[in-house]
Design an enzyme around this catalytic site. Structure first.
Site: not given
Length: 275
Positions: A35, A66, A88, A90-91, A118, A216-217, A240, A252
């Site tokens: 990201s 992306h 991902h 979560y997608e 990220a 998350m990746s 962050n 995000h």
């Protein structure tokens, strides 16, 4: 999602044939851009680009930050495949779909993989904008990309994950960071499902189990690439502080913006250490 086998060997061959026919040549190194990390694209000579939607059997990236394209490019006379955006869990994709592009790249001749992302900082010494060399991973994801019937043409059933990241390559990056004057961090990346950011209790838990950064990746990609015998280098941009110094909440969009600014350091490190 049931994802025991989301693709076949014929699917892989069809995708490879499409890319070979339309790119003409291939490359031995690939980079996955996370990201907000598309800054590297400004330093490349683009030879060919494919929107994910036009590649047979590829998923489509749905995440802000992306671009969603596979690019054949050159940098300092070195030819590369670039995944400008990833997939991902979560997608809504199954794990075998998340890593499908890596399976294809392996069959196209890729031997080296740079994975970037990220991530949120768990280590109290980390600040937004830091770069962290990933030295190990912890998976808290609910599925594994190797789940299902194994195809020995892609790798062993039970790959040893005691050293999934190339130590020599990582050491080379550390040396480069010193030469460039960058305060490169290093640590353990924890992979979680997302897409929500972590609660305070979860952040505390992730720190207790040994995490320095969370995202998350990346973990499925490292597992898959290592199984196939690909050398892997993995780097996080800390976008962050998961232990914030204020009560401010992060979005995000802010994560993407910080990644873009910190991406200059990432570009320098990647360019200096391509095989």
């Amino acid at each position: 999602m049931t994802d025991v086998k989301a693709f076949s060997w014929d699917d892989l061959q069809e995708t490879c044939d499409f890319l070979k026919n339309h790119s003409g040549e291939t490359a031995k190194t690939a980079i996955v851009l996370g990201s907000g990390l598309g800054l590297l694209m400004d330093h490349l000579t683009i030879l060919k680009r494919f929107a994910y939607g036009e590649i047979p059997h590829f998923p489509i990236s749905t995440v802000v930050g992306h671009s969603g394209e596979l690019v054949m490019a050159e940098i300092d006379s070195k030819r590369l495949w670039i995944m400008n955006g990833r997939f991902h869990y979560y997608e809504g994709y199954g794990m075998s779909q998340v890593v499908y592009p890596l399976r294809v790249l392996k069959l196209l001749g890729v031997e080296n993989l740079v994975v970037t992302n990220a991530a949120g900082g768990l280590n109290a010494d980390f600040e937004a904008g830091d770069i962290m060399l990933i030295e190990d991973v912890i998976s808290l994801l609910p599925a594994n990309p190797l789940r299902g019937k194994n195809d020995n043409r892609l790798g062993p059933r039970f790959p040893d994950m005691s050293a999934p990241l190339d130590e020599q390559w990582s050491a080379q990056v550390k040396e480069s960071a010193l030469e460039l004057g960058y305060n490169l961090k290093s640590g353990v990346y924890v992979g979680v499902t997302g897409p929500n950011l972590e609660t305070k209790a979860e952040i505390n838990y992730l720190r207790i189990i040994g995490g320095d950064a969370v995202g998350m990746s990346t973990v499925p990609e490292i597992i898959c690439a290592h199984q196939m015998g690909i050398r892997v280098l993995a780097i996080s941009v800390i976008t962050n502080e998961s232990i914030p110094k204020s009560a401010k909440e992060f979005t995000h969009e802010e994560v993407v913006e910080v990644a873009g600014r910190a991406g200059v350091k990432l570009v320098d490190l990647v360019k200096s250490n391509l095989p």
